[in-house]
Scaffold this motif. Structure first.
Motif, short mmCIF file in Angstrom:
data_model
loop_
_atom_site.label_atom_id
_atom_site.label_comp_id
_atom_site.label_asym_id
_atom_site.label_seq_id
_atom_site.Cartn_x
_atom_site.Cartn_y
_atom_site.Cartn_z
N TRP A 10 0.82 -1.66 0.57
CA TRP A 10 -0.36 0.00 0.10
C TRP A 10 0.96 1.59 -0.06
CZ3 TRP A 10 -3.14 2.08 4.76
CH2 TRP A 10 -3.77 3.19 4.32
N THR A 12 1.11 4.51 -0.15
CA THR A 12 -0.38 6.30 0.30
C THR A 12 0.75 8.04 0.46
OG1 THR A 12 -2.20 7.14 1.53
CG2 THR A 12 -0.06 5.53 2.52
N THR A 17 -4.58 12.62 2.64
CA THR A 17 -5.70 11.40 2.49
C THR A 17 -5.66 10.23 3.49
OG1 THR A 17 -4.18 11.24 0.26
CG2 THR A 17 -4.47 9.67 0.60
N SER A 217 -2.76 5.53 -3.00
CA SER A 217 -3.50 6.71 -2.72
C SER A 217 -3.36 7.37 -2.48
CB SER A 217 -4.33 5.94 -1.17
OG SER A 217 -3.63 5.74 -0.19
N ASP A 219 -4.43 12.60 -3.27
CA ASP A 219 -5.43 13.32 -2.70
C ASP A 219 -5.69 14.34 -4.32
OD1 ASP A 219 -3.79 14.50 -1.06
OD2 ASP A 219 -4.99 15.62 -0.54
N LEU A 227 0.21 7.10 -8.33
CA LEU A 227 -0.68 6.53 -8.73
C LEU A 227 -1.03 5.44 -9.28
CD1 LEU A 227 -3.21 9.09 -7.66
CD2 LEU A 227 -2.65 7.17 -5.74
N SER A 233 -5.74 2.13 -7.99
CA SER A 233 -5.83 3.17 -7.34
C SER A 233 -6.96 4.09 -6.34
CB SER A 233 -5.66 4.61 -9.16
OG SER A 233 -4.15 4.34 -9.14
N ILE A 234 -6.77 4.71 -5.63
CA ILE A 234 -7.57 5.42 -5.04
C ILE A 234 -7.79 6.87 -4.56
CG2 ILE A 234 -8.82 5.55 -2.81
CD1 ILE A 234 -7.43 2.51 -1.99
N LEU A 260 -10.84 5.27 3.67
CA LEU A 260 -10.34 5.07 3.20
C LEU A 260 -9.46 3.91 3.71
CD1 LEU A 260 -7.81 5.29 1.04
CD2 LEU A 260 -6.35 6.18 2.87
#
Length: 275
Positions: A10, A12, A17, A217, A219, A227, A233-234, A260
């Motif tokens: 993960w 991030t 985020t 992840s 923002d 990403l 992808s988040i 999330l």
């Protein structure tokens, strides 16, 4: 628990985020800490990819009572890998961490500001590293301790301007001198590398230990390139996401970090597909 291989990775972003940008409560940090430890127990490797400094990330680890095995700092200029994760044959450091730098000292960016200071924007911007911790605290809307760590930048510069015209000028000057410029919600980040380059290098170094899914992840458009490197992808955003060109992706619009955590948990721990 030490995992020889990881069931998932993960990657991030942090602010906006994983953690709310302003005034995260102790309960939020407690929830994040507990979740990260659960993921670790299931051999899921969590790697922050952030514009935060190394000092900020060390303080975050203390706050969470959680040690990240790897993280990308200052927008991709620095990769820090723990001794437990690094290839022993590549091991050089003696303090428990291997540090890989992709950028020179931030002083190389001075040429950009020398050019800007010959324009009408001379007095219409501030560099984070030029501020006292108290001034930085007010600008960042952060605690004094957080501000002290934020100004300890080795490779990058954070710029704030209330003028979109001046922000565009600084960005243009940076690019014309061969540097990279990334916009977040309030600031312009200048450096010699991006998150994408750092994540690619990190994957080359440790990817052989990841046997499952890679999730990312973030923002903002500054996260777009890294990403795209993940299988899933988040995006955490209340605004438009036209800047992201890879499909499909998951969009979360509120309730940071709980939404999330929920979607990561359902997919990685409960093995449920994304909707």
């Amino acid at each position: 628990m030490e995992c020889k291989t990881f069931n998932a990775l993960w990657l991030t972003d942090i602010d906006g985020t994983l953690i709310p940008s302003n005034n995260a409560s102790p309960l939020v940090f407690s929830r994040i800490s507990s979740f990260l430890k659960v993921l670790e127990n299931y051999c899921v490797l969590t790697v922050p990819v952030t514009f935060k400094t190394r000092a900020e990330l060390k303080e975050l680890s203390r706050t969470l009572n959680y040690s990240f095995k790897a993280y990308v700092a200052e927008g991709g200029c620095s990769i820090i890998i723990s001794q437990t994760l690094a290839n022993p044959y590549q091991w050089k450091a003696g303090d428990g961490e291997e540090v890989i730098t992709l950028c020179r000292n931030r002083s190389v960016l001075n040429v950009v500001f020398h050019s800007v200071d010959n324009t009408s924007c001379r007095d219409r911007y501030v560099r984070l590293t030029s501020l006292t911790p108290r001034e930085a605290s007010e600008l960042l809307n952060a605690s004094l301790k957080e501000a002290e760590n934020a100004v300890k930048r080795e490779f990058t510069e954070v710029v704030y301007s209330g003028s979109s015209e001046c922000q565009q000028l600084i960005e243009k000057e940076a690019v014309s001198h061969g540097f990279k410029a990334f916009r977040t919600h309030r600031f312009l980040h200048l450096g010699e590398a991006g998150k994408e380059e750092a994540v690619k290098l990190l994957l080359n170094l440790i990817g052989y230990r990841v046997k499952g899914l890679t999730i990312s992840s973030g923002d903002s458009p500054a996260d777009a390139e890294f990403l795209r490197l993940a299988e899933t992808s988040i995006i955490v955003s209340n605004s438009h996401t036209e800047w992201f060109r890879k499909y499909p992706y998951v969009k979360i619009t509120n309730n940071i970090p709980h939404s999330l955590i929920d979607i990561i948990s359902r997919h990685l721990l409960l093995k449920q597909p994304f909707e």
